[in-house]
Design an enzyme around this catalytic site. Structure first.
Site, PDB file in Angstrom:
ATOM      1  N   PHE A 162      54.162  72.264  68.535  1.00 49.15           N
ATOM      2  CA  PHE A 162      54.754  73.673  68.884  1.00 49.15           C
ATOM      3  C   PHE A 162      55.815  73.556  70.040  1.00 49.15           C
ATOM      4  CE2 PHE A 162      55.673  77.411  71.472  1.00 49.15           C
ATOM      5  CZ  PHE A 162      55.735  78.323  70.705  1.00 49.15           C
ATOM      6  N   ASP A 163      55.791  73.134  71.070  1.00 45.70           N
ATOM      7  CA  ASP A 163      56.907  72.792  71.930  1.00 45.70           C
ATOM      8  C   ASP A 163      57.905  71.792  71.562  1.00 45.70           C
ATOM      9  OD1 ASP A 163      54.158  72.662  73.054  1.00 45.70           O
ATOM     10  OD2 ASP A 163      55.078  72.508  75.167  1.00 45.70           O
TER      11      ASP A 163
END
Length: 431
Positions: A206-207
């Site tokens: 996600f990051d």
């Protein structure tokens, strides 16, 4: 999935400083947890004490419980009942990305952050992390263990994996940030609302996905070198996470290449704009394009000559010239589309190739006409033919550049350069 969330206020995107008004917090720090009944309470109390003493604006701490099966929900609820600035959110599915996606979109704060429950990152970096977002100078902020000035304590295995992953990102997705996976990040809420619907990963990637979209959208990413001490009790499955990251890189790369990720629309919505690409004393954009076009042209000419020489003996000079020029013209248009003028995705590709073929027709006329004129005047040898064709090709190349720049890629030239990183985000702090 179920969660207790706060409705999202309807605000327009902006880049000015945060306006402190009403009871809503300026900063919402999310702590994603899964089965952290031991570490959760000391983490939240330490973070709460730090913010209360050091942060000058209203804040909130959100504990995002990812389907814990131990006493984590009870500990989170007790902290929320005791401390007014703490709230607890329960999700029935696991995934750090899912927790951040849900809680960030459900927050009424103007700046959103997250940190890992182990507090591996020194909290002294929190204010430098969020200050540029509050002031409006930056859009996303990340703690970096790899930036100059960072002080990191961890084993050689994790150090190698972390550095290798970031090298992989730079070589595949051409990222410019130094540390994608440090669990210490912040983002302006208006930017989060625009980017998060396009972030598909719900886990550890996600990051990275969020940062890649932010960079491609022309946003300013602020990096803070941090003091970071590895948690020896980390339960991250390194092999599974690495495989998921590789799949994520392939998926995002495909989405960027095909246009499935609407980078152009995000850039129009969020970008600070491009700085003047032709300021006094700086090589102008035209010069950069000429350099790239020339490099592609040298390779195309070499390929053209090789094809011509190989084909001429079997089919004659004019058919050999036609085929060699056609093949290299298609490849030349595709290469200039991507590298010189920075156009990506499949949108408009067929039109660009059609227009490129029209330009090719002009080049064919120049080279074929030169050959016809040469044979009409004399019986040339192979060497003289090649010299005349090179001269005609140089003339056709100049015409080709002018037509590609002024006609074929005229509308997409500027915005595409911003996407590929040739244009630099504006130094304006507000719009």
């Amino acid at each position: 999935m179920s969660a207790t969330t706060t409705p999202i206020p309807q605000q327009g995107a902006g880049r000015g400083p945060v306006r402190v008004q009403g009871p809503a917090p300026v900063l919402d720090v999310v702590v994603p947890v899964f089965n952290e009944e031991v570490d959760l309470e000391p983490c939240v109390r330490r973070l709460h004490a730090h913010l209360g003493a050091q942060f000058p604006y209203p804040f909130r701490i959100t504990v995002a419980d990812n389907a814990s099966t131990d006493r984590t929900p009870e500990v989170a609820a007790a902290l929320a009942a005791e401390l007014p600035e703490v709230r607890s959110v329960r999700l029935e599915q696991k995934g750090r990305g899912l927790a951040l996606h849900t809680t960030w979109l459900g927050s009424d704060a103007e700046v959103l952050a997250y940190m890992d429950v182990d507090l591996s990152t020194d909290l002294a970096a929190l204010h430098p992390l969020v200050a540029p977002l509050i002031s409006g100078h930056s859009d996303v902020a990340i703690g970096s263990r790899l930036a100059r000035g960072a002080r990191v304590v961890r084993g050689p295995k994790r150090e190698f994996i972390s550095r290798s992953y970031n090298v992989l990102l730079r070589s595949t997705l051409r990222v410019r940030f130094s540390d994608a996976q440090c669990g210490f990040k912040a983002i302006r809420a208006d930017v989060a609302r625009a980017l998060l619907p396009h972030v598909a990963d719900t886990g550890w990637f996600f990051d990275t996905e969020l940062l890649v979209l932010a960079q491609r959208a022309g946003l300013r990413i602020h990096e803070v070198p941090v003091d970071w001490v590895d948690d020896p009790d980390s339960r991250v499955d390194i092999v599974a996470t690495a495989l998921a990251d590789l799949r994520g890189i392939v998926r995002v790369g495909r989405g960027l290449a095909t246009g499935a990720i609407p980078i152009t629309r995000l850039r129009e919505q969020l970008s600070r704009g491009a700085i003047d690409l032709d300021p006094p004393g700086v090589p102008p954009r035209l010069l950069r394009q000429l350099v790239r076009f020339a490099a592609i042209g040298v390779l195309s000419t070499a390929a053209y000559l090789v094809l011509y020489v190989l084909l001429r003996g079997g089919i004659g000079p004019q058919p050999a010239n036609f085929i060699a020029l056609l093949v290299t013209a298609v490849a030349n248009t595709a290469a200039n589309r991507r590298l010189t003028f920075g156009v990506r995705g499949t949108e408009g590709a067929a039109r660009h190739q059609f227009q490129g073929l029209l330009v090719f027709a002009l080049g064919l006329g120049l080279t074929s006409g030169s050959l016809a004129l040469l044979h009409g005047l004399t019986e040339p040898g192979r060497g003289l033919e090649v010299v005349v064709l090179v001269a005609a090709n140089l003339t056709a190349t100049i015409l080709r550049f002018l037509l590609l720049r002024g006609w074929v890629f005229r509308r997409t030239d500027q915005s595409a350069l911003e996407e590929t990183g040739t244009a630099v985000p504006s130094v304006e702090s507000a719009r």
